[in-house]
Enzyme design. Structure first.
Site, PDB file in Angstrom:
ATOM      1  N   ASP A  22       0.764  -1.118  -0.070  1.00  0.00           N
ATOM      2  CA  ASP A  22      -0.093   0.028   0.077  1.00  0.00           C
ATOM      3  C   ASP A  22       1.080   1.133  -0.088  1.00  0.00           C
ATOM      4  O   ASP A  22       1.997   1.144   0.444  1.00  0.00           O
ATOM      5  CB  ASP A  22      -0.988   0.006   1.202  1.00  0.00           C
ATOM      6  CG  ASP A  22      -1.721   1.342   1.430  1.00  0.00           C
ATOM      7  OD1 ASP A  22      -2.264   1.855   0.581  1.00  0.00           O
ATOM      8  OD2 ASP A  22      -1.608   1.868   2.579  1.00  0.00           O
ATOM      9  N   ASP A  24      -0.172   5.348   0.849  1.00  0.00           N
ATOM     10  CA  ASP A  24      -0.179   6.142   1.881  1.00  0.00           C
ATOM     11  C   ASP A  24      -0.096   5.492   3.396  1.00  0.00           C
ATOM     12  O   ASP A  24      -0.949   4.807   3.681  1.00  0.00           O
ATOM     13  CB  ASP A  24      -1.740   6.854   1.666  1.00  0.00           C
ATOM     14  CG  ASP A  24      -1.719   7.434   0.088  1.00  0.00           C
ATOM     15  OD1 ASP A  24      -0.661   7.508  -0.450  1.00  0.00           O
ATOM     16  OD2 ASP A  24      -2.982   7.948  -0.220  1.00  0.00           O
ATOM     17  N   ASP A 195      -1.216  -0.280   6.405  1.00  0.00           N
ATOM     18  CA  ASP A 195      -1.426   0.625   7.426  1.00  0.00           C
ATOM     19  C   ASP A 195      -2.983   0.363   7.735  1.00  0.00           C
ATOM     20  O   ASP A 195      -3.180   0.557   9.109  1.00  0.00           O
ATOM     21  CB  ASP A 195      -1.193   1.933   7.484  1.00  0.00           C
ATOM     22  CG  ASP A 195      -1.988   2.960   6.585  1.00  0.00           C
ATOM     23  OD1 ASP A 195      -2.971   3.353   7.035  1.00  0.00           O
ATOM     24  OD2 ASP A 195      -2.071   2.554   5.364  1.00  0.00           O
TER      25      ASP A 195
END
Length: 280
Positions: A22, A24, A195
């Site tokens: 991922d 961001d 995250d």
């Protein structure tokens, strides 16, 4: 004729391995969809009011967990903001400002992890809900082998405000399976990093999931399932005098780089608070 082949020569070569990241809050400490707000303003694509709204959206993104409703608000903000923009001009602005905008926000821990995978012979793949116009150049900057991202619809050279593909949630896992079919990855031997709990489909698609700076829900899920938990410090350390009220006032008044810096400081405060909560 007697065959001279050996067991070694008949062995099937191992499938290639990929590490899916991922973007961001996993690789960079900001929203890639909003990272180019100042350059877009300088290029005449944004009004000052719209730029301020994007700075506030960046702060909200950094201060909150990436739950479905929050991500949907961010998606609507970005697609509405880009409606009518010239797609070629956007790509040109991103290319010209990429190094200054993105490189300072890359987590050093993420850069080291990417380097480790590349040295192990693994493909590095970015899988992001942000637009391909931002993610593809960021992938090139990071040395990624492949990129999958959201695709904004273009009509007569301009963004329509609609999406042809939204690389979010289950669609990230769909993109990963498509890549596995295309490049021969055995997903049970692959790695994934994120995250956010909204990326559980992505993490569950591989044999080696890890969480990076996870939100509370994902941290709990990772602990319960024995997944590796990585905490990367923010690339912009907060000054000793920083306080939340002062930073919030600053962010509401700031634009461009000033807003991004304020956002990074507040993110650090939030990240530290989450770490303390998890340790309690």
């Amino acid at each position: 004729m007697t065959s001279t082949s050996s067991p070694e020569s008949d062995a099937v070569p191992p499938s290639p391995i990929a590490a899916f990241f991922d973007l961001d809050k996993t690789v960079i400490a900001r929203s890639s969809a909003l990272a180019f707000t100042r350059p877009f303003f300088d290029g005449g694509l944004l009004t000052r009011r719209a730029m301020l709204r994007s700075a506030i959206a960046q702060l909200q993104f950094l201060l909150t967990s990436a739950e479905a409703d929050q991500v949907e608000r961010l998606r609507r903000h970005v697609t509405d903001m880009c409606r009518g923009w010239d797609a070629a001009q956007v790509r040109e602005i991103v290319a010209e400002t990429l190094d200054d905008v993105v490189r300072p926000s890359v987590f050093s821990g993420a850069a080291e992890l990417i380097d480790q995978h590349k040295h192990a012979g693994h493909d590095v793949v970015l899988v992001s809900a942000s637009g391909m116009e931002m993610v593809e150049p960021i992938g090139a900057l990071l040395g990624a082998d492949h990129v999958r991202a959201s695709l904004m619809r273009i009509e007569d050279g301009r963004y329509s405000g609609e999406l042809d593909f939204y690389c979010y949630g289950e669609n990230k896992a769909v993109a990963m399976r498509d890549l596995a079919d295309e490049f021969g990855y055995d997903l049970t031997e692959c790695y994934a990093y994120s995250d956010s709990s909204t990326d559980l489909p992505m993490l569950q698609a591989v044999g080696h999931p890890s969480v990076v700076n996870p939100d509370r829900s994902l941290r709990r899920h990772a602990s319960e399932n024995g997944w590796e938990i990585l905490d990367f410090p923010n690339p912009l350390p907060p000054p000793a005098w920083a306080s939340r009220p002062a930073l919030t006032r600053t962010a509401l008044c700031a634009t461009g780089i000033g807003a991004a810096a304020a956002a990074a400081v507040i993110y650090q405060l939030r990240h530290s608070r989450n770490a303390r909560s998890a340790a309690a």
